[in-house]
Design a protein around this motif. Sequence first.
Motif, PDB file in Angstrom:
ATOM      1  N   GLU A 125       7.754  10.179  16.985  1.00 51.97           N
ATOM      2  CA  GLU A 125       6.539   9.891  16.048  1.00 51.97           C
ATOM      3  C   GLU A 125       5.990  10.950  15.599  1.00 51.97           C
ATOM      4  N   HIS A 126       5.735  10.796  14.141  1.00 51.62           N
ATOM      5  CA  HIS A 126       4.869  11.684  13.468  1.00 51.62           C
ATOM      6  C   HIS A 126       4.206  11.160  12.301  1.00 51.62           C
ATOM      7  N   THR A 127       2.952  11.078  12.247  1.00 52.83           N
ATOM      8  CA  THR A 127       2.103  10.299  11.220  1.00 52.83           C
ATOM      9  C   THR A 127       2.735   8.945  10.892  1.00 52.83           C
ATOM     10  N   CYS A 128       3.225   8.067  11.663  1.00 55.39           N
ATOM     11  CA  CYS A 128       3.193   6.924  11.414  1.00 55.39           C
ATOM     12  C   CYS A 128       2.279   5.939  12.088  1.00 55.39           C
TER      13      CYS A 128
ATOM     14  N   LEU B  63      15.434   0.788   5.534  1.00 52.58           N
ATOM     15  CA  LEU B  63      14.315   0.016   5.262  1.00 52.58           C
ATOM     16  C   LEU B  63      13.836  -0.632   6.351  1.00 52.58           C
ATOM     17  N   GLY B  64      12.465  -0.768   6.941  1.00 52.53           N
ATOM     18  CA  GLY B  64      12.039  -1.724   8.079  1.00 52.53           C
ATOM     19  C   GLY B  64      10.736  -1.433   8.331  1.00 52.53           C
ATOM     20  N   ASP B  65      10.263  -2.299   9.422  1.00 54.39           N
ATOM     21  CA  ASP B  65       8.978  -2.247   9.759  1.00 54.39           C
ATOM     22  C   ASP B  65       8.935  -2.035  11.161  1.00 54.39           C
ATOM     23  N   ILE B  66       8.423  -0.797  11.546  1.00 56.10           N
ATOM     24  CA  ILE B  66       8.479  -0.617  13.066  1.00 56.10           C
ATOM     25  C   ILE B  66       7.587  -1.623  13.970  1.00 56.10           C
ATOM     26  N   LEU B  67       6.857  -2.480  13.238  1.00 58.82           N
ATOM     27  CA  LEU B  67       6.151  -3.383  13.919  1.00 58.82           C
ATOM     28  C   LEU B  67       6.866  -4.578  14.311  1.00 58.82           C
TER      29      LEU B  67
ATOM     30  N   PHE C 145       0.877  -1.311   0.060  1.00 57.97           N
ATOM     31  CA  PHE C 145       0.033   0.034   0.143  1.00 57.97           C
ATOM     32  C   PHE C 145       0.919   1.078   0.125  1.00 57.97           C
ATOM     33  N   TRP C 146       1.804   1.357   0.719  1.00 61.95           N
ATOM     34  CA  TRP C 146       2.709   2.618   1.141  1.00 61.95           C
ATOM     35  C   TRP C 146       3.837   2.520  -0.123  1.00 61.95           C
ATOM     36  N   GLU C 147       4.173   1.525  -0.547  1.00 61.06           N
ATOM     37  CA  GLU C 147       5.160   1.576  -1.567  1.00 61.06           C
ATOM     38  C   GLU C 147       4.199   1.870  -2.796  1.00 61.06           C
TER      39      GLU C 147
ATOM     40  N   ALA D 241      -0.993   6.163  10.426  1.00 57.36           N
ATOM     41  CA  ALA D 241      -0.699   5.581   9.098  1.00 57.36           C
ATOM     42  C   ALA D 241      -1.431   4.130   9.065  1.00 57.36           C
ATOM     43  N   MET D 242      -1.628   3.752  10.462  1.00 61.29           N
ATOM     44  CA  MET D 242      -1.639   2.209  10.432  1.00 61.29           C
ATOM     45  C   MET D 242      -3.190   1.896  11.086  1.00 61.29           C
ATOM     46  N   GLU D 243      -3.865   0.956  10.681  1.00 65.89           N
ATOM     47  CA  GLU D 243      -5.129   0.614  10.998  1.00 65.89           C
ATOM     48  C   GLU D 243      -5.005   0.415  12.682  1.00 65.89           C
TER      49      GLU D 243
ATOM     50  N   PRO E 242      10.261   6.565  13.109  1.00 64.15           N
ATOM     51  CA  PRO E 242       9.502   5.405  12.170  1.00 64.15           C
ATOM     52  C   PRO E 242       8.665   6.098  11.116  1.00 64.15           C
ATOM     53  N   GLY E 243       8.512   5.322  10.136  1.00 66.59           N
ATOM     54  CA  GLY E 243       7.497   6.003   8.986  1.00 66.59           C
ATOM     55  C   GLY E 243       8.018   7.358   8.706  1.00 66.59           C
ATOM     56  N   ALA E 244       9.257   7.608   8.371  1.00 66.21           N
ATOM     57  CA  ALA E 244       9.856   8.867   8.169  1.00 66.21           C
ATOM     58  C   ALA E 244       9.488   9.541   7.082  1.00 66.21           C
TER      59      ALA E 244
ATOM     60  N   LEU F 292      13.249   5.334   9.476  1.00 69.71           N
ATOM     61  CA  LEU F 292      12.780   3.993   9.218  1.00 69.71           C
ATOM     62  C   LEU F 292      11.740   4.107   8.323  1.00 69.71           C
ATOM     63  N   ASP F 293      11.594   3.468   7.426  1.00 74.36           N
ATOM     64  CA  ASP F 293      10.122   3.303   6.490  1.00 74.36           C
ATOM     65  C   ASP F 293      10.284   2.027   5.971  1.00 74.36           C
ATOM     66  N   ILE F 294       8.741   1.661   5.665  1.00 77.56           N
ATOM     67  CA  ILE F 294       8.655   0.346   5.142  1.00 77.56           C
ATOM     68  C   ILE F 294       8.616   0.490   3.612  1.00 77.56           C
ATOM     69  N   ALA F 295       8.677   1.409   3.213  1.00 80.12           N
ATOM     70  CA  ALA F 295       8.479   1.660   1.512  1.00 80.12           C
ATOM     71  C   ALA F 295       9.744   1.906   1.119  1.00 80.12           C
ATOM     72  N   PRO F 296      10.203   1.033   0.113  1.00 76.87           N
ATOM     73  CA  PRO F 296      11.619   1.318  -0.431  1.00 76.87           C
ATOM     74  C   PRO F 296      11.732   2.431  -1.161  1.00 76.87           C
TER      75      PRO F 296
ATOM     76  N   PRO G  76      -0.241  13.054  -0.109  1.00 77.12           N
ATOM     77  CA  PRO G  76      -0.701  14.350   0.217  1.00 77.12           C
ATOM     78  C   PRO G  76      -0.289  14.802   1.954  1.00 77.12           C
ATOM     79  N   TRP G  77       0.193  13.981   2.522  1.00 78.14           N
ATOM     80  CA  TRP G  77       0.549  14.291   4.030  1.00 78.14           C
ATOM     81  C   TRP G  77       1.778  15.004   4.110  1.00 78.14           C
ATOM     82  N   ASP G  78       2.777  14.996   2.635  1.00 80.10           N
ATOM     83  CA  ASP G  78       3.865  15.558   2.772  1.00 80.10           C
ATOM     84  C   ASP G  78       3.776  17.339   2.259  1.00 80.10           C
TER      85      ASP G  78
ATOM     86  N   ARG H 236       1.924   4.122  -2.925  1.00 81.08           N
ATOM     87  CA  ARG H 236       1.562   5.664  -2.663  1.00 81.08           C
ATOM     88  C   ARG H 236       2.900   6.201  -3.259  1.00 81.08           C
ATOM     89  N   TRP H 237       4.054   5.863  -2.566  1.00 87.91           N
ATOM     90  CA  TRP H 237       5.198   6.621  -3.126  1.00 87.91           C
ATOM     91  C   TRP H 237       5.498   6.493  -4.452  1.00 87.91           C
ATOM     92  N   GLN H 238       5.314   5.194  -4.830  1.00 89.22           N
ATOM     93  CA  GLN H 238       5.496   5.174  -6.499  1.00 89.22           C
ATOM     94  C   GLN H 238       4.797   6.052  -7.393  1.00 89.22           C
TER      95      GLN H 238
HETATM   96  C1  LIG Z   1       1.560   9.073   6.340  1.00 88.30           C
HETATM   97  S1  LIG Z   1       3.400   8.966   5.901  1.00 88.30           S
HETATM   98  C2  LIG Z   1       4.212  10.031   6.753  1.00 88.30           C
HETATM   99  C3  LIG Z   1       5.455  10.140   6.403  1.00 88.30           C
HETATM  100  C4  LIG Z   1       6.273  11.103   7.314  1.00 88.30           C
HETATM  101  N1  LIG Z   1       6.108  10.801   8.604  1.00 88.30           N
HETATM  102  C5  LIG Z   1       5.551  12.548   7.051  1.00 88.30           C
HETATM  103  O1  LIG Z   1       4.656  13.096   7.898  1.00 88.30           O
HETATM  104  O2  LIG Z   1       5.963  13.399   5.911  1.00 88.30           O
HETATM  105  C6  LIG Z   1       3.423   7.261   6.468  1.00 88.30           C
HETATM  106  C7  LIG Z   1       4.641   6.512   6.320  1.00 88.30           C
HETATM  107  O3  LIG Z   1       4.734   5.642   7.123  1.00 88.30           O
HETATM  108  C8  LIG Z   1       5.333   4.530   6.496  1.00 88.30           C
HETATM  109  N2  LIG Z   1       4.850   3.261   7.185  1.00 88.30           N
HETATM  110  C9  LIG Z   1       3.791   2.598   7.131  1.00 88.30           C
HETATM  111  N3  LIG Z   1       3.797   1.685   7.872  1.00 88.30           N
HETATM  112  C10 LIG Z   1       5.029   1.534   8.418  1.00 88.30           C
HETATM  113  C11 LIG Z   1       5.750   0.502   9.211  1.00 88.30           C
HETATM  114  N4  LIG Z   1       4.978  -0.686   9.768  1.00 88.30           N
HETATM  115  N5  LIG Z   1       6.964   0.663   9.489  1.00 88.30           N
HETATM  116  C12 LIG Z   1       7.610   1.437   8.960  1.00 88.30           C
HETATM  117  N6  LIG Z   1       7.184   2.658   8.148  1.00 88.30           N
HETATM  118  C13 LIG Z   1       5.857   2.439   7.831  1.00 88.30           C
HETATM  119  C14 LIG Z   1       4.640   4.516   5.012  1.00 88.30           C
HETATM  120  O4  LIG Z   1       5.600   4.115   4.018  1.00 88.30           O
HETATM  121  C15 LIG Z   1       4.858   6.066   4.959  1.00 88.30           C
HETATM  122  O5  LIG Z   1       6.199   6.680   4.559  1.00 88.30           O
END
Ligand SMILES: C[S@@+](CC[C@H](N)C(=O)[O-])C[C@H]1O[C@@H](n2cnc3c(N)ncnc32)[C@H](O)[C@@H]1O
Length: 200
Positions: free
Chosen positions: A112-115, A93-97, A11-13, A118-120, A49-51, A70-74, A22-24, A15-17
Amino acid sequence: MESAPGESDAFWEGRWQSGHTPWDHGRPAPPFAEFVQNEGAPTGEILIPGAGSGHDVRFFAELGARVTGLDIAPSAIEVAQARNPCPGARYMLGDILNPAPELHRQFDWVVEHTCLCAMEPKFWPAYAAAIPKLLRPGGHFLALFYRNPHDDAGPPFGIDEATIESLFEPRFSLLKAGVPKQAYESRAGREELRLYRLSD
Ligand SMILES: C[S@@+](CC[C@H](N)C(=O)[O-])C[C@H]1O[C@@H](n2cnc3c(N)ncnc32)[C@H](O)[C@@H]1O
């Protein structure tokens, strides 16, 4: 069809591709500048995380910290690395979970900012369990929570006070909390910045 957010990095990859980010806002989160003005700059090792494209990473690195985004999307990592190089900033590259063991107990701060939003919400307990593993003893968790997004259908998923407390207060002591005066225009009054310290 896109994967559900949080179910898969696809999903996130995607969005980036597609460039649909729109959050940026093209700059670091204004509440962090306010925090630094009031409290001073965080020092040592910071994990974000989710940088995403790394605005917050570069903000804190330019103030002298060593910051890992750290971000899950290459593709997010590629975008971040292509921005202005900054000596104290690195991207992984990595999963904060499910953070890599080499990251455990390596950080003085997690920011933490919008990571989380971003998750359910079903993934939030795993997020909350990961943060204490990453911090050194006495480390800080500086979290900008999205309390009240415009739209109920996330992402972003809004979080209420009781949920914040149940997720984080078993492991952290609350040092400060408040609604930032400085914010992106579209988020003014919708966020809360909390500073926590890892309990002994
Ligand atoms: C809404 S964006 C916010 C990006 C950045 N924090 C900002 O405010 O510009 C959420 C980001 O979290 C990343 N992300 C989502 N789930 C993640 C996870 N489990 N581990 C690490 N990154 C994750 C996504 O790829 C995306 O880049």
